[in-house]
Write a protein that holds these residues in place. Structure first.
Motif, short mmCIF file in Angstrom:
data_model
loop_
_atom_site.label_atom_id
_atom_site.label_comp_id
_atom_site.label_asym_id
_atom_site.label_seq_id
_atom_site.Cartn_x
_atom_site.Cartn_y
_atom_site.Cartn_z
N PRO A 237 0.77 -1.23 0.02
CA PRO A 237 -0.06 -0.13 -0.04
C PRO A 237 0.95 1.35 -0.08
O PRO A 237 0.43 2.28 -0.74
N SER A 238 1.96 1.36 0.62
CA SER A 238 2.60 2.50 0.83
C SER A 238 3.54 2.71 -0.50
O SER A 238 3.53 3.97 -0.73
N MET A 239 3.88 1.75 -1.36
CA MET A 239 4.51 2.02 -2.60
C MET A 239 3.57 1.94 -3.66
O MET A 239 3.97 2.32 -4.82
N ASN A 240 2.32 1.33 -3.65
CA ASN A 240 1.39 1.21 -4.43
C ASN A 240 2.00 0.34 -5.59
O ASN A 240 2.00 0.58 -6.91
N THR A 241 2.28 -0.92 -5.27
CA THR A 241 2.95 -1.88 -6.24
C THR A 241 2.06 -2.86 -6.35
O THR A 241 1.17 -3.23 -5.42
N ASN A 242 2.29 -3.87 -7.33
CA ASN A 242 1.72 -5.05 -7.71
C ASN A 242 -0.07 -5.08 -7.82
O ASN A 242 -0.83 -5.68 -7.34
N ASN A 243 -0.37 -3.83 -8.05
CA ASN A 243 -1.83 -3.47 -8.50
C ASN A 243 -2.53 -3.81 -7.09
O ASN A 243 -3.57 -4.22 -7.09
N PHE A 244 -2.11 -2.93 -5.88
CA PHE A 244 -2.76 -3.25 -4.61
C PHE A 244 -4.33 -2.86 -4.66
O PHE A 244 -4.94 -3.34 -4.13
N ALA A 245 -4.47 -1.73 -5.51
CA ALA A 245 -5.90 -1.19 -5.56
C ALA A 245 -6.82 -2.32 -5.99
O ALA A 245 -7.87 -2.07 -5.69
N ALA A 246 -6.43 -3.02 -6.86
CA ALA A 246 -7.51 -4.14 -7.38
C ALA A 246 -7.74 -5.19 -6.60
O ALA A 246 -8.54 -5.99 -6.61
N ARG A 247 -6.96 -5.63 -5.34
CA ARG A 247 -6.99 -6.71 -4.50
C ARG A 247 -6.73 -6.23 -3.45
O ARG A 247 -6.70 -7.05 -2.35
N ALA A 248 -7.06 -4.86 -2.79
CA ALA A 248 -7.03 -4.51 -1.59
C ALA A 248 -8.09 -5.02 -0.54
O ALA A 248 -7.52 -5.51 0.62
N ILE A 249 -9.32 -5.15 -0.94
CA ILE A 249 -10.20 -5.68 -0.22
C ILE A 249 -9.90 -7.25 0.04
O ILE A 249 -9.88 -7.58 1.51
N PRO A 250 -10.10 -7.93 -0.63
CA PRO A 250 -9.48 -9.63 -0.32
C PRO A 250 -8.38 -9.51 0.34
O PRO A 250 -8.21 -10.65 1.29
N SER A 251 -7.39 -8.80 -0.07
CA SER A 251 -6.06 -9.07 0.79
C SER A 251 -6.17 -8.59 2.14
O SER A 251 -5.59 -9.35 3.01
N LEU A 252 -6.67 -7.71 2.41
CA LEU A 252 -7.05 -7.06 3.86
C LEU A 252 -7.91 -7.87 4.70
O LEU A 252 -7.75 -7.86 5.93
N LEU A 253 -8.75 -8.73 3.95
CA LEU A 253 -9.55 -9.58 4.69
C LEU A 253 -8.82 -11.22 5.05
O LEU A 253 -9.41 -11.58 5.85
N LEU A 254 -7.88 -11.38 4.11
CA LEU A 254 -7.45 -12.62 4.36
C LEU A 254 -6.22 -12.45 5.29
O LEU A 254 -5.90 -13.32 6.08
N ALA A 255 -5.45 -11.23 5.36
CA ALA A 255 -4.64 -11.06 6.33
C ALA A 255 -4.72 -11.29 7.73
O ALA A 255 -3.82 -12.01 8.51
N PRO A 256 -5.70 -10.77 8.48
CA PRO A 256 -6.36 -11.19 9.95
C PRO A 256 -6.61 -12.87 9.76
O PRO A 256 -6.21 -13.30 11.15
N ILE A 257 -7.07 -13.27 8.80
CA ILE A 257 -7.46 -14.77 9.03
C ILE A 257 -5.89 -15.65 9.24
O ILE A 257 -5.93 -16.28 10.10
#
Length: 333
Positions: A237-257
Motif C-alpha cells: 500500500p505504501s509503494m502502490n505496487t503489484n496493483n494493490f488497489a485491485a486486490r486491497a479488499i480481499p487481501s486485507l480480509l485474508l491477512a487477519p485470518i
C-alpha cells in the motif's frame, strides 16, 4: 576444535539436501513455471513441517491446532495468489485452465523440493537438539554452542556453492537458479545492494538456526509466514505496487485470518501443555492428537492435586478413622 569429522559429514547431508531442493525449484522453470507459481507452492512447507515434527519429535497437536494450520495454509495460498496474479497489472493471469501437463510436472518438482527442504531442516533440528544416537554416543551435549553447528553448516554451504559456481564457469553453462539470460558473477562488479544482500542472508541464517534450536522448524515456518504477510501489507500500500488497489479488499480480509490462525496454532500448544500439567495427565507418545476433551477423559483428581502442590482429597472413611483415633502425639493442641 571447531571443525570435526562427526559434525562435518552430518551437516554435509543437510547442506546437500538444501542445495538440491533449490535446484529442483529452479528446474521447474524449464517446465513452464515462473517465480509466481514457485512462490505460491512453496508455502506447502508448513503442513509438511508439522507432519515431520509429529513423526520425528512425537509432537502432539490438538484438533484445533490442525484446523488452524489448515486455515492458515489455504489463506496464505490465496493471499499470495492474489498478489502474484496482480503483479503485472492484470488479475487474470495464473488461471488453472491454462495449466498444461508439462506445468503439472513442474508443480510436482516444486512439491518434492519443498519436501526435501523441510526434511533437511528437520534433520538440522535433530542435530541442533542432539536427538540423534550418533551425537549422543559421542557425548555431545544439548547445550553445545550454536555457533559451532552454524559454522559447519555455513562452511559446507559455501563450499558447495563455490563448487557449483566453478562448474558453471568452467563449462560455460547457465545455472537453473538464475534467469536463462544471465549468469551470476560472484567475483565481478559488486554493488552496494549485493553487499547488503550477503549481510542480510547471513543474519537470516543465524536467526533461522537460533529459532530452530530453541523452538522448532514449525515455529520458524510460522515466523516466515507472518513476517511475509506483515511485510506485504505494509510495503504494497505504501509503494502502490503489484496493483494493490485491485486486490486491497480481499487481501486485507485474508491477512487477519492468517495472523489469527497463527496465534491460535501457537497458543494451542501452550494451552495443551498447561491443561495437561494442571489436570495431571501425560500425553500418550503414540497418540497423534491431544485436545481438551482428551485431557478430561484422562483426568485424575489425585494427580491434579499433587501437581498443584495441594493436599490430596481424603475419603470419608479416612477422615472418620482419623477423628476416632484422637489427636496425634506431638500435635499442637
Amino acid at each position: 576444535r571447531v571443525f570435526t569429522r562427526p559434525y562435518a559429514w552430518r551437516w554435509l547431508i543437510i547442506a546437500v539436501g538444501l542445495l538440491f531442493s533449490y535446484y529442483l525449484s529452479g528446474w521447474s522453470t524449464y517446465f513452464g513455471l515462473d517465480y509466481y507459481w514457485i512462490t505460491m507452492y512453496s508455502y506447502a512447507s508448513l503442513p509438511i513441517a508439522i507432519l515431520l515434527g509429529m513423526r520425528f519429535f512425537r509432537r502432539n497437536y490438538g484438533r484445533l491446532e490442525l484446523i488452524a494450520a489448515a486455515m492458515m495454509t489455504l489463506a496464505i495460498g490465496a493471499f499470495w495468489l492474489l498478489r502474484l496474479r496482480c503483479a503485472e497489472g492484470s488479475c487474470e493471469s495464473m488461471m488453472m485452465a491454462r495449466v498444461t501437463g508439462q506445468m503439472r510436472l513442474g508443480m510436482l518438482l516444486v512439491f518434492v523440493a519443498v519436501l526435501i527442504r523441510m526434511m533437511s531442516w528437520t534433520g538440522a533440528e535433530l542435530l541442533l537438539k542432539v536427538r540423534t544416537k550418533g551425537f549422543k554416543s559421542l557425548g555431545v551435549r544439548s547445550d553445545e554452542a550454536m555457533w559451532v553447528m552454524l559454522a559447519h553448516l555455513a562452511a559446507l554451504q559455501g563450499l558447495l556453492n563455490l563448487t557449483v559456481w566453478l562448474y558453471h564457469n568452467i563449462t560455460h553453462t547457465t545455472s537453473p537458479l538464475n534467469k536463462p539470460d544471465e549468469r551470476p558473477f560472484w567475483f565481478g562488479m559488486w554493488r552496494v545492494k549485493d553487499v547488503l544482500l550477503v549481510i542480510t542472508y547471513t543474519i537470516h541464517m543465524c536467526l533461522s538456526v537460533h529459532i530452530i534450536k530453541n523452538f522448532s522448524v514449525v515455529t520458524w515456518e510460522l515466523v516466515k509466514v507472518v513476517g511475509g504477510v506483515v511485510a506485504v501489507c505494509a510495503f504494497d500500500p505504501s509503494m502502490n505496487t503489484n496493483n494493490f488497489a485491485a486486490r486491497a479488499i480481499p487481501s486485507l480480509l485474508l491477512a487477519p485470518i492468517i495472523l489469527l490462525s497463527a496465534i491460535i496454532f501457537q497458543t494451542g500448544r501452550l494451552n495443551i501443555r498447561l491443561t495437561t500439567k494442571r489436570l495431571g495427565v501425560k500425553p500418550d507418545p503414540e497418540s497423534k492428537t491431544v485436545d481438551f476433551w482428551w485431557c478430561l477423559r484422562r483426568y485424575r483428581p489425585d494427580a491434579a492435586g499433587s501437581d498443584n502442590h495441594q493436599r490430596p482429597v481424603q475419603s470419608e472413611a479416612q477422615t472418620a478413622s482419623e477423628a476416632s483415633s484422637g489427636p496425634r502425639i506431638g500435635s499442637a493442641s
